[in-house]
Structure formats: C-alpha cells, structure tokens
Design an enzyme around this catalytic site. Sequence first.
Site, PDB file in Angstrom:
ATOM      1  N   ASN A 182    -113.309 -65.454 -45.790  1.00 51.38           N
ATOM      2  CA  ASN A 182    -112.278 -66.224 -46.496  1.00 51.38           C
ATOM      3  C   ASN A 182    -111.979 -65.634 -47.869  1.00 51.38           C
ATOM      4  O   ASN A 182    -110.816 -65.480 -48.270  1.00 51.38           O
ATOM      5  CB  ASN A 182    -112.719 -67.676 -46.661  1.00 51.38           C
ATOM      6  CG  ASN A 182    -112.644 -68.474 -45.382  1.00 51.38           C
ATOM      7  OD1 ASN A 182    -112.169 -67.991 -44.359  1.00 51.38           O
ATOM      8  ND2 ASN A 182    -113.131 -69.700 -45.419  1.00 51.38           N
TER       9      ASN A 182
ATOM     10  N   ARG B  60    -106.811 -80.110 -46.085  1.00 48.62           N
ATOM     11  CA  ARG B  60    -107.981 -79.237 -45.907  1.00 48.62           C
ATOM     12  C   ARG B  60    -108.242 -78.356 -47.124  1.00 48.62           C
ATOM     13  O   ARG B  60    -109.364 -78.210 -47.566  1.00 48.62           O
ATOM     14  CB  ARG B  60    -107.777 -78.341 -44.688  1.00 48.62           C
ATOM     15  CG  ARG B  60    -108.980 -77.463 -44.354  1.00 48.62           C
ATOM     16  CD  ARG B  60    -108.610 -76.395 -43.340  1.00 48.62           C
ATOM     17  NE  ARG B  60    -107.849 -75.305 -43.933  1.00 48.62           N
ATOM     18  CZ  ARG B  60    -107.010 -74.525 -43.260  1.00 48.62           C
ATOM     19  NH1 ARG B  60    -106.795 -74.749 -41.980  1.00 48.62           N
ATOM     20  NH2 ARG B  60    -106.378 -73.540 -43.857  1.00 48.62           N
TER      21      ARG B  60
ATOM     22  N   HIS C 270     -92.674 -69.189 -38.277  1.00 46.25           N
ATOM     23  CA  HIS C 270     -93.993 -69.807 -38.223  1.00 46.25           C
ATOM     24  C   HIS C 270     -94.046 -70.955 -37.214  1.00 46.25           C
ATOM     25  O   HIS C 270     -95.103 -71.532 -36.978  1.00 46.25           O
ATOM     26  CB  HIS C 270     -94.363 -70.310 -39.625  1.00 46.25           C
ATOM     27  CG  HIS C 270     -95.788 -70.695 -39.798  1.00 46.25           C
ATOM     28  ND1 HIS C 270     -96.190 -72.000 -39.987  1.00 46.25           N
ATOM     29  CD2 HIS C 270     -96.924 -69.960 -39.805  1.00 46.25           C
ATOM     30  CE1 HIS C 270     -97.501 -72.056 -40.110  1.00 46.25           C
ATOM     31  NE2 HIS C 270     -97.977 -70.833 -40.006  1.00 46.25           N
TER      32      HIS C 270
ATOM     33  N   TYR D 121    -110.286 -73.981 -34.003  1.00 50.90           N
ATOM     34  CA  TYR D 121    -109.310 -74.628 -34.867  1.00 50.90           C
ATOM     35  C   TYR D 121    -108.863 -75.930 -34.222  1.00 50.90           C
ATOM     36  O   TYR D 121    -108.571 -75.961 -33.030  1.00 50.90           O
ATOM     37  CB  TYR D 121    -108.056 -73.762 -35.054  1.00 50.90           C
ATOM     38  CG  TYR D 121    -108.201 -72.519 -35.884  1.00 50.90           C
ATOM     39  CD1 TYR D 121    -109.438 -71.926 -36.125  1.00 50.90           C
ATOM     40  CD2 TYR D 121    -107.078 -71.911 -36.430  1.00 50.90           C
ATOM     41  CE1 TYR D 121    -109.548 -70.779 -36.877  1.00 50.90           C
ATOM     42  CE2 TYR D 121    -107.181 -70.750 -37.188  1.00 50.90           C
ATOM     43  CZ  TYR D 121    -108.413 -70.187 -37.405  1.00 50.90           C
ATOM     44  OH  TYR D 121    -108.517 -69.040 -38.150  1.00 50.90           O
TER      45      TYR D 121
ATOM     46  N   HIS E   2    -106.784 -77.704 -38.748  1.00 52.72           N
ATOM     47  CA  HIS E   2    -105.542 -76.938 -38.809  1.00 52.72           C
ATOM     48  C   HIS E   2    -104.322 -77.758 -38.395  1.00 52.72           C
ATOM     49  O   HIS E   2    -103.184 -77.327 -38.616  1.00 52.72           O
ATOM     50  CB  HIS E   2    -105.670 -75.699 -37.903  1.00 52.72           C
ATOM     51  CG  HIS E   2    -104.609 -74.677 -38.088  1.00 52.72           C
ATOM     52  ND1 HIS E   2    -103.610 -74.461 -37.159  1.00 52.72           N
ATOM     53  CD2 HIS E   2    -104.370 -73.800 -39.091  1.00 52.72           C
ATOM     54  CE1 HIS E   2    -102.816 -73.484 -37.577  1.00 52.72           C
ATOM     55  NE2 HIS E   2    -103.253 -73.073 -38.752  1.00 52.72           N
TER      56      HIS E   2
ATOM     57  N   ARG F 172     -99.390 -65.609 -34.103  1.00 47.40           N
ATOM     58  CA  ARG F 172    -100.651 -64.904 -33.891  1.00 47.40           C
ATOM     59  C   ARG F 172    -101.075 -65.158 -32.453  1.00 47.40           C
ATOM     60  O   ARG F 172    -100.904 -66.252 -31.930  1.00 47.40           O
ATOM     61  CB  ARG F 172    -101.757 -65.400 -34.831  1.00 47.40           C
ATOM     62  CG  ARG F 172    -101.445 -65.313 -36.315  1.00 47.40           C
ATOM     63  CD  ARG F 172    -102.663 -65.693 -37.155  1.00 47.40           C
ATOM     64  NE  ARG F 172    -102.307 -65.985 -38.527  1.00 47.40           N
ATOM     65  CZ  ARG F 172    -102.127 -65.076 -39.471  1.00 47.40           C
ATOM     66  NH1 ARG F 172    -102.275 -63.804 -39.166  1.00 47.40           N
ATOM     67  NH2 ARG F 172    -101.810 -65.426 -40.708  1.00 47.40           N
TER      68      ARG F 172
ATOM     69  N   ARG G  86     -99.520 -62.125 -41.583  1.00 46.84           N
ATOM     70  CA  ARG G  86    -100.464 -61.380 -42.399  1.00 46.84           C
ATOM     71  C   ARG G  86    -101.750 -61.061 -41.664  1.00 46.84           C
ATOM     72  O   ARG G  86    -102.395 -61.931 -41.103  1.00 46.84           O
ATOM     73  CB  ARG G  86    -100.803 -62.174 -43.675  1.00 46.84           C
ATOM     74  CG  ARG G  86    -101.551 -61.393 -44.731  1.00 46.84           C
ATOM     75  CD  ARG G  86    -100.614 -60.438 -45.428  1.00 46.84           C
ATOM     76  NE  ARG G  86     -99.515 -61.187 -45.993  1.00 46.84           N
ATOM     77  CZ  ARG G  86     -99.576 -61.764 -47.197  1.00 46.84           C
ATOM     78  NH1 ARG G  86    -100.634 -61.674 -47.929  1.00 46.84           N
ATOM     79  NH2 ARG G  86     -98.527 -62.426 -47.651  1.00 46.84           N
TER      80      ARG G  86
END
Length: 746
Positions: free
Chosen positions: A78, A614, A485, A518, A642, A425, A455
């Site tokens: 992280n 979060r 997204h 997640y 998430h 992703r 990213r």
Amino acid sequence: MTSEDREADAPARTPPIAPADAPVSFDADADADADDPAWYLNRELGELAFHHRVLHEALDDRNPLLERAKFLAIFTGNVDEFFMKRVGGLKQQMDAGVTAPSPDGRTPREQWSAVLSRASDLFETQDRCFSETVRPALAEAGIEILDHEDLRESERRGLRSYFEESVLPTLTPLTFDPAGSFPFISNLSLSVAVLTRDGPDGDLRFSRVKVPPNRPRLVPVADVTDGGADPDETSADGASGGARRFVFLEDVLCANLDLLFPNVEVVEASPFRVTRNAEVGRDEEVAEGLIDTIEDVLRQRRFATVVRLELDADAHPFVREVLLERLNVSEAEVYERSGPIDKKFCFALAGMDRPDLRLPAWTPQPHPRLADVDPDDPAALFAEVRTDDLLVHHPYHSFAGTVQAFLSAAASDPDVLAIKATIYRTAPDSGIIRTLIEAASRGKQVAVVVELQARFDEENNLRWVKRLEEEGIHVAYGTVGLKTHAKTALVVRQEADTVRLYSHVATGNYHSETAKTYTDLGLLTADRAVGRDLVKLFNFFTGHARHTDYEKLLVAPETLREAFTERIRREADHARAGREARIVVKMNSLEDPAMVRELYAASQAGVDIDLVVRGICRLRPGVEGLSETVSVSSVVGRFLEHSRIFYFHDGGDPDYYIGSADWMTRNLDRRVEAIAPVEDPELRRELDAVLRTLLADNRKRWVMDASGGYEQRRPDPGEEDLVAHDALMSLARGDVTRESLTEYER
C-alpha cells in the site's frame, strides 16, 4: 466469546491512531464557516491514516500470527503505491513551481513535508512490529527467520553451495566509476550496495548488486551434514507444517560476496531500495494513439524521479553519500530501516501450511438463487434474473457462480445476440476475457471497453487489448480526457418476439482474484430501463455520442454529481420540515470538497448521517454547529471494503443505490462511472443488513473524531464480539438469518 472472556489476553483499549491533521480548536459558540480550510482534512495524511489502520492489523495480538504477517506485507504494498502515486505527484507539483493550496490550506511542499514525516513514524512502527513481535512469535511457533551469523558452520556451507550454484550465475555486479554513469536502479527492486577496495590503502569503490527477484527471498536453511532440503524446492511459499528455518536471500548474498568480488577487500554491504514516481505521462490527444501513449508511460515510469530511498540503518556513510548524490534525493526522502527492507516477503509466510496460525479458510458460497441453476442450461439463468433482480455480494458469494456464470451463459446461449462489457482491471489469466473471446467465436457481437490508463494495470490491459482485437472483437479504449471506471455488462438476448436486455452493474472489477478478498456488490437485472441506459452508455464509449437523458442510472460526469447533491439537499429539506431525515453512505473515499460542504449543510439542517468510509475522509465529524449529526467509521479486516452503497431516507420512501463511484472529484468529474438504483424490497433489505452489520462491528471498526484521529471500537464489558466480515460469512453460509443480524445503535 465476550470481551470478559478475553480480558487477560488483550489490551483494554486500542491506542488511538494519530489525527490525520493538526488539531483544531473548536469554538462551539462561533458560526461555522463551511468554506474555512480548517474544516477540511488533508487528503494525503488521510490516506496515510488508512495505511496506519492496515498496519494495526499486524500489531493487534488478537489476530492469528500469519494474518499479522500478511498485513505487514499489505502495508508495504500500500505504501509503495502511495509513494509512487501521491508523493510522486506532490514532487511533480513542487518541481513545476505549483503553490496553490489544497482545500485544507496546504501547499504541495507543505503536504510533501508532512507526509514524509508521518511516513517515517509508520516505518519505524512496522520495523519494530516485525523484529520485536512477529519474528520472535514465529520462532516460538517453529518458523525461525535467522541471521546468517547465527547459523552453524555446516548450514553456512550448505547455503554457500546453494548461492554458488543457483544465485551467483544470475547476478550482475555494476561498479560505479566516478568518471562514468551511475548504474540504473529500477523501481522497487531490492539491491545491495557493496563497498570494496584494492588493499588497505585503496579508494572505496561502490557497486550495486540487484537481489534477484526470481529467487526465493526466504531461503530454507540446508545443513550439508544432514542432507538438508534443496532451497529451490522448499521455499516458504510451499513450506508445510512443523519446524522451518529460513535466512534472507540478501543475507546469503552479503555473506558470500567474496565469490562475486574475488581478490578485493569487501568493506561493507548494505541493502537498499528506491521508489520512483509513477505520475508520468503525456497528453493522449497529441500522441499518435492511446496505446502508443500508454506504452510510452510504462517506459518512462522505469526511469522516473526517485521519491524515496530506503536504506539499511547501519549503512556506511559513503554508501549514503553516493546514493543521495547520484539518485538526487534529499535527506528528508531517506528512510533508515531496521531489519529487512521490503516486507512483502511476509506474503510467503502468510501462505505457509499452518492452519493453526491462520484464520479459518473462507470459501465463497453459491448464491442461493443460482445454486440449483443448471450450468448447461443458460436459459435457466436468464429466467432466474427475469423473475426478480439479484444482488451478488463478493467474496461472500462465489464470483465464478455469479458474474462468471452470467457471462458464460451469455457466451453459450444461442439466443444471445450481443455482449458488451467494461474492463478496468482483470486477472492476468482472465476467465472473463476467455468467455468474451468464446462468445465472439460463436458469432455473437462482442464489444469491450478496456481502460488502458488503469494505474499499474496498463501492461496487463495492453496484452488483453491485443488479444481481443486479434479475435475480431470490437475494442474501445475509453474516452479522451476521461477514465472509464464503470463496472458494467450488457447482454442482448432474443426471446420469442422481443429482444430483452440483461444488465450487470457493480461496484467492483471483473477480476476473479480480487473478488476473493475485496467486498463488492453487483446487481443483475432484466429491468429494461437500466438496459436502455447501458445501451446509451456503451454507445458513448464506442461512438463518443454523449447522453444526458438516462432513465435510471446515475452516470458521471453527466448526471452523478447533480443527482447526489439533489438527494442530500432533499434530506435537508425533510429535516427542516421536521420529518425524519437520514443518509447512510458506504464508500472508499470522501474527498470532494463540494460534497463535504453539502454534508455539512445537511447536518446543520438536522439530517442524521452515517458515513462508512474505508480510506480518505476530508470531513470532520461531530463538530458542534457544523457536523454534530455526522459519524464516520472505517472497517479494516480480513477483506478489503470496496463496495459503495448510498441510502437516502426521503421521508420514508427511501432511495438505495450501488455502483462504481466514490465521492472524489475525479470520480464525479473526470471518470465515467455508473450507479444503479436498487428497487426490489428484498434486495433493499439485504443492503440494510450489510450496513447494519458494518455499523455494529465492535472489533474491526474505527470511529473518527473531529481532529481526524481514529479509535478502534472494542466490545463493552459483557458485550458479544461482532466482526462484520465474520457475520456476513455466517449469513452467506446460512448459519444465521438476515433478520438475526444485530441492529446497530449510533
């Protein structure tokens, strides 16, 4: 078990996490000005506060030992990303002369300085946790991580033989000639700085040796006198139960440098690691094409500016001098690490076959409405969705048995005409991608929107783009100036004399691996209005014809900000009229200053607001006259929270939404996002149960105070433990009913 049962085994309270910002003196008698920078917490320090909460999972002795080791590794990953992205971005702003303050009133340089100082405290805490707590506890459990000098001579000989045969041939020492160029140090690679000289009067020479990343970092100790195991075959990743003894690969390398540098004096060897800026890129509008741009970004990232240097605390001053000068870093960017640098090796420890040191394994469960659907009868799955909407909740529900099954049924069903999906992703070995390729091979129209600018997933997504295009699939790369997204899929199916639309709108990516860890929600629906909205959205992706007339979906950047603002203000109107007014929002980040101002105004009107955030939260809760009706919680545990859920009471006729967007400026204004209403009463009760459970958690939930500090909830005397993730696993297994989940009290 109650807290009384555990009293002897756990500290009375969790030490609070330091404020994310400087303390503010609150004057309850003064009029609160929602535009005052003092009312906004810093985004970067807020993210570091989240990483501290992650690190606390390694510090918490209530967690099993290998789980604590895992969180040391998670924290490392992280913070690596934080330095590459956020610190790299601040450094770019400083280099460009930017002085404009953030909403909390800090310049980029002031933020950079505060972040580096706060990160130093976290690294010291992490190093102490490993060396003083986790490492000794591992030894007591029969998993020893030894220093090379503590080994028997026969064990050293065994490791020397391993090094000479399996490691030495892979090494390439690069010696720095002051008259020449300095060796390139790749991003996040673990290296050893070696100082040598020719005889006692010779000058010190600096060499860099890269620790090979394709060799096990934890090398099993092999004693040549007892036929010890081959380190190549018994790395920590595959270790079984029982006693295990390891040594770090860099220690083996340092102990055998005479084989790499013969006939010279090895003065010292010190591990180090550099982190480079990932905030590099070009304007895709002036590039030949977006693929060319992304490939260029990936090349640039390898050579980008260094934003952090991690150096062994005992490194020779000459090593420090050379690295600072040649890497062009300041003293503020140097972190002296005690113990091993780069603790991602702890993932290997966490994967050891020691169930006595881990949480019980979790197997995602079949969705109760899809468990009996015949996988060889794709029409049966669509019939189930047509009957009523479904809400899937990962990792409690199986990804393979829900989302993957939905798209697989579409690929094999002869009545399906087209499939469209967004990929932000996905797994390197993606079953979703293979399914879409299979659908195209069966003659279906397949369109895929792949976000090349996701990213750190750019390279993986580039590979899939090329594969998809080779299969004749329509591929769109997102839109100029906006990241895609949204997490959406659309299936177009011929049924009797009509064409029906089946939709999936979710909070998480089409990624089978992250779906195991997640927490994410997805809506499967045959609602025709939602389907029509997705048709418009996909036409925008591929044809760049922008729509603003969506029927049910809230879409950024077109309608999302306005829609959420209107709903917050509506609750404020209810409160001013004396009606019950309530907002409950679960998201990953609350960063957008305008949304914070709207929440402040709603609180001043009397709206009861619970925020489950979060990570980053700019809002200060519990300030009299400004936000006294707002609570902010953060749940950090075995799964990464998430999912995004939005609840607005609306005078007793509430709105529920799920989708891909946080309340960050980038999500609201610079990304394509999709939020779907949840209208089925049964599914609304499911969302209520999730929110209630998270807000009732008294083991993994942190509560923020007005200064930005966090304190972890602990069970009161006699109160039963409630861990939200455990409760939701029990619900998925059928061990408890939704109605039996604890009602929360603020």
